[in-house]
Write an enzyme that holds these catalytic residues in place. Sequence first.
Site, PDB file in Angstrom:
ATOM      1  N   GLU A 137      34.846 -10.840  -0.231  1.00  0.00           N
ATOM      2  CA  GLU A 137      34.713 -11.707  -1.402  1.00  0.00           C
ATOM      3  C   GLU A 137      33.572 -11.172  -2.255  1.00  0.00           C
ATOM      4  O   GLU A 137      32.535 -10.756  -1.725  1.00  0.00           O
ATOM      5  CB  GLU A 137      34.360 -13.164  -1.029  1.00  0.00           C
ATOM      6  CG  GLU A 137      35.426 -13.979  -0.388  1.00  0.00           C
ATOM      7  CD  GLU A 137      34.945 -15.407  -0.087  1.00  0.00           C
ATOM      8  OE1 GLU A 137      33.874 -15.810  -0.601  1.00  0.00           O
ATOM      9  OE2 GLU A 137      35.631 -16.108   0.672  1.00  0.00           O
ATOM     10  N   GLU A 146      31.506 -24.038  -8.562  1.00  0.00           N
ATOM     11  CA  GLU A 146      32.560 -23.568  -7.655  1.00  0.00           C
ATOM     12  C   GLU A 146      33.953 -23.694  -8.270  1.00  0.00           C
ATOM     13  O   GLU A 146      34.906 -23.102  -7.768  1.00  0.00           O
ATOM     14  CB  GLU A 146      32.516 -24.359  -6.340  1.00  0.00           C
ATOM     15  CG  GLU A 146      31.330 -24.040  -5.455  1.00  0.00           C
ATOM     16  CD  GLU A 146      31.461 -22.709  -4.739  1.00  0.00           C
ATOM     17  OE1 GLU A 146      32.471 -22.001  -4.950  1.00  0.00           O
ATOM     18  OE2 GLU A 146      30.554 -22.357  -3.977  1.00  0.00           O
TER      19      GLU A 146
END
Length: 342
Positions: free
Chosen positions: A266, A323
């Site tokens: 990621e 987020e």
Amino acid sequence: MATALHSLSSMAVAMQLFGLLLATFQMTDGNTGVCYGLLGNNLPPPSEVIDLYKRNNIQRMRIYAPVPDVLQALGGSNIELMVGVANEDLYNLATNMGAAYAWVQNNVRNYPNVNFRYIAVGNEINPPAWEANYLLGAMKNIHRAISEAGLGYQIKVSTPFSAGVLGESYPPSRGSFRSDYGWFINPIVTFLVETEAPFFLNTYPYFSYIYNTQYIRLEYALFTSPGTVVQDGQFGYQNLFDAILDAGYSALERAGGGSLEIVVTETGWPSAGGTATTRQNARTYYINLLRHVEGGSPKRPGRPIQTYIFAMFNENQKDPEYEKHWGLFFPNKTPKYGVSFY
């Protein structure tokens, strides 16, 4: 985290349609994939998502659980897949070999037309979380089930760590794992060496920057520093991504894993909701990242860095606010960093 370069003419078309960012996917020879998260209530159906990957020549995908609709949509696409095992499943998989056989049968062998490459067992598990006691056992059992199915050469089993497993990371040559994690991480490194599987590392210069703005300049995090920022012996570091990655390599060397490759499972930069979260910063990070990963890091030069961008879409069911804004695309499939931004 299986490639073919498109022609210059198709690159030109893609640049006109989707802008320099998405065209860069075609320039990376498939070393860059994109994580497909599902924590949104307005996301397109999997069949449309797979089509979006294919139209933009994104040849690798990471998913966090073996969702049947996604696996079915992937069939025949030849997109190389990293599929996740949920943290909550680790106890059962570690203590019950039958559960591991069933997991592999239900989520891998039942989809023969899916191009599986990696199984990511758990995600960012560290002590003292209870899952840490069962992570290696689950990895071993999944690996055994994969191997007995005749797929051990094709599909490698590993687990993604955060940079939080590093006890020391500056300068990169001093990188080492936390000493109190030795009982936990060293046997995993040994397992990866024995099975010739890569070490998975979620690598976020964004978080390193926002928690250390008094020491780290934004340019260093965005790959835009005009020269060397950190000189570490023979190696000079012009960006934070390389520094984190090579700290990981130094830690692996100290733990007996010097032969391992790190796959960046990621990385990304949010476009809203937090410190330094602008579209301009995110666009800059992605453009420079996609160019950079082709050339390797100072410790491992000339070797493309397998990298997965987080994430494909904004996901509106995540918190805190920043987020929600990691997507390369909006949920309506509009590219966030398209031609209008260049």
